[in-house]
Scaffold this motif. Sequence first.
Motif, short mmCIF file in Angstrom:
data_model
loop_
_atom_site.label_atom_id
_atom_site.label_comp_id
_atom_site.label_asym_id
_atom_site.label_seq_id
_atom_site.Cartn_x
_atom_site.Cartn_y
_atom_site.Cartn_z
N HIS A 10 11.64 34.73 40.86
CA HIS A 10 12.69 34.81 39.84
C HIS A 10 13.72 33.70 40.05
N ARG A 11 14.08 33.48 41.28
CA ARG A 11 15.08 32.45 41.58
C ARG A 11 14.58 31.06 41.20
N ILE A 12 13.30 30.77 41.46
CA ILE A 12 12.76 29.44 41.19
C ILE A 12 12.50 29.23 39.71
N THR A 13 11.95 30.24 39.04
CA THR A 13 11.53 30.08 37.64
C THR A 13 12.59 30.48 36.63
N GLY A 14 13.59 31.23 37.08
CA GLY A 14 14.59 31.73 36.15
C GLY A 14 14.12 32.92 35.35
N GLU A 15 12.93 33.43 35.63
CA GLU A 15 12.38 34.56 34.89
C GLU A 15 11.83 35.61 35.84
N ARG A 34 12.64 28.42 33.33
CA ARG A 34 13.70 27.49 33.71
C ARG A 34 13.51 27.10 35.18
N CYS A 35 12.36 26.51 35.49
CA CYS A 35 12.04 26.19 36.87
C CYS A 35 13.01 25.15 37.43
N THR A 36 13.42 25.36 38.67
CA THR A 36 14.45 24.51 39.26
C THR A 36 14.03 23.06 39.38
N TYR A 37 12.71 22.80 39.48
CA TYR A 37 12.23 21.43 39.68
C TYR A 37 11.86 20.75 38.36
N CYS A 38 12.03 21.43 37.24
CA CYS A 38 11.61 20.86 35.95
C CYS A 38 12.69 21.04 34.89
N THR A 81 -3.18 24.57 31.61
CA THR A 81 -2.12 24.81 32.59
C THR A 81 -1.06 25.68 31.92
N THR A 82 -0.73 26.81 32.54
CA THR A 82 0.17 27.78 31.94
C THR A 82 1.07 28.41 32.98
N ASN A 83 2.23 28.89 32.55
CA ASN A 83 3.08 29.66 33.47
C ASN A 83 2.60 31.10 33.59
N GLY A 84 1.62 31.49 32.77
CA GLY A 84 0.94 32.77 32.96
C GLY A 84 1.55 33.97 32.30
#
Length: 326
Positions: free
Chosen positions: A130-135, A26-30, A96-99
């Motif tokens: 965690h704050r930026i990605t939500g995970e 849940r990335c803040t920019y996407c 391209t992956t979130n890894g």
Amino acid sequence: MTLLEDGFARRFHYLRLSVTDVCNFRCTYCLPDGYRPDGRKSFLSLDEIRTLTRTFAAMGTHKVRLTGGEPSLRRDLTEIIETVASTPGIRKVALTTNGYRLRERAAEWRRAGLTSLNVSVDSLDARQFHRITGEDKFAEVMAGIDAALAAGFERVKVNAVLLKGLNDHELDTFLGWIRDNPIELRFIELMQTGEMDERFARHHVSGETIKARLLQSGWLSQLRGQDDGPAQVFCHPQSQGRIGLIMPYAKDFCADCNRLRVSATGKLHLCLFGEQGVDLRDLLADASDEAALIERVRLAVQGKARSHYLQQGLVGNTPHLASIGG
């Protein structure tokens, strides 16, 4: 061979192919509110991907990047990689992956024919990540990068979106990290999309300011290859890693565009911004329709606009980057 060329003499060798628009971050920019399904979607099947890749290869494409959403949410991702990599004419297959699945799958994807990896890491601080990605997946993602290097990927690319007030203070930390690691760090300038007006105004950091800092610190600009993405790449004699800057607001950013996009539902997008897309799916079910598919793509590409016009504030119809693969 029918080469893909638009009205401005730009040739297209590079296809960004989305295999799903679903994402578990849940990335803040996407996707700050997480993935929200828009009805029940049917994503491209393996056979449709095979037909699509073969047709684009026949038109001069030799690099395919698999994107999402998060591509590893497809259970058949390894088979997709094998299918694309085995297509005559395709020389490079990137992902391209979130890894988050990279640690256990890196070697498997490498054996399937994957040639390069981009992993999103927006902070080297676990709490900020965690704050930026939500995970809370920082440790898993970093372990995945180590696994990719161990699997034989010579230079892993790491994507980071610099955000004012969140991670823009970490530039020196990132530079320190790649000093002794074969990482090509991609700083991506935040882009305005239909759902991101307020966040863009609050968090945008100009890529030109980062470029100025790099040049002042002895980083040297590198030449761009024919099928490279849009990054301006820099190296430093005291760093094993490199820096890439993706600056969509820079002057003439679109002048040497070499890539096209196909969404996970089979629509051709000539640009990340600006249009509804050209439906290709009706021609993918029957492999004998290759000539018709080539003609539809060729005519669409001839109408590609000169620029994305982001500088004028025109963000088009793209609601968020995950919708057509970024």
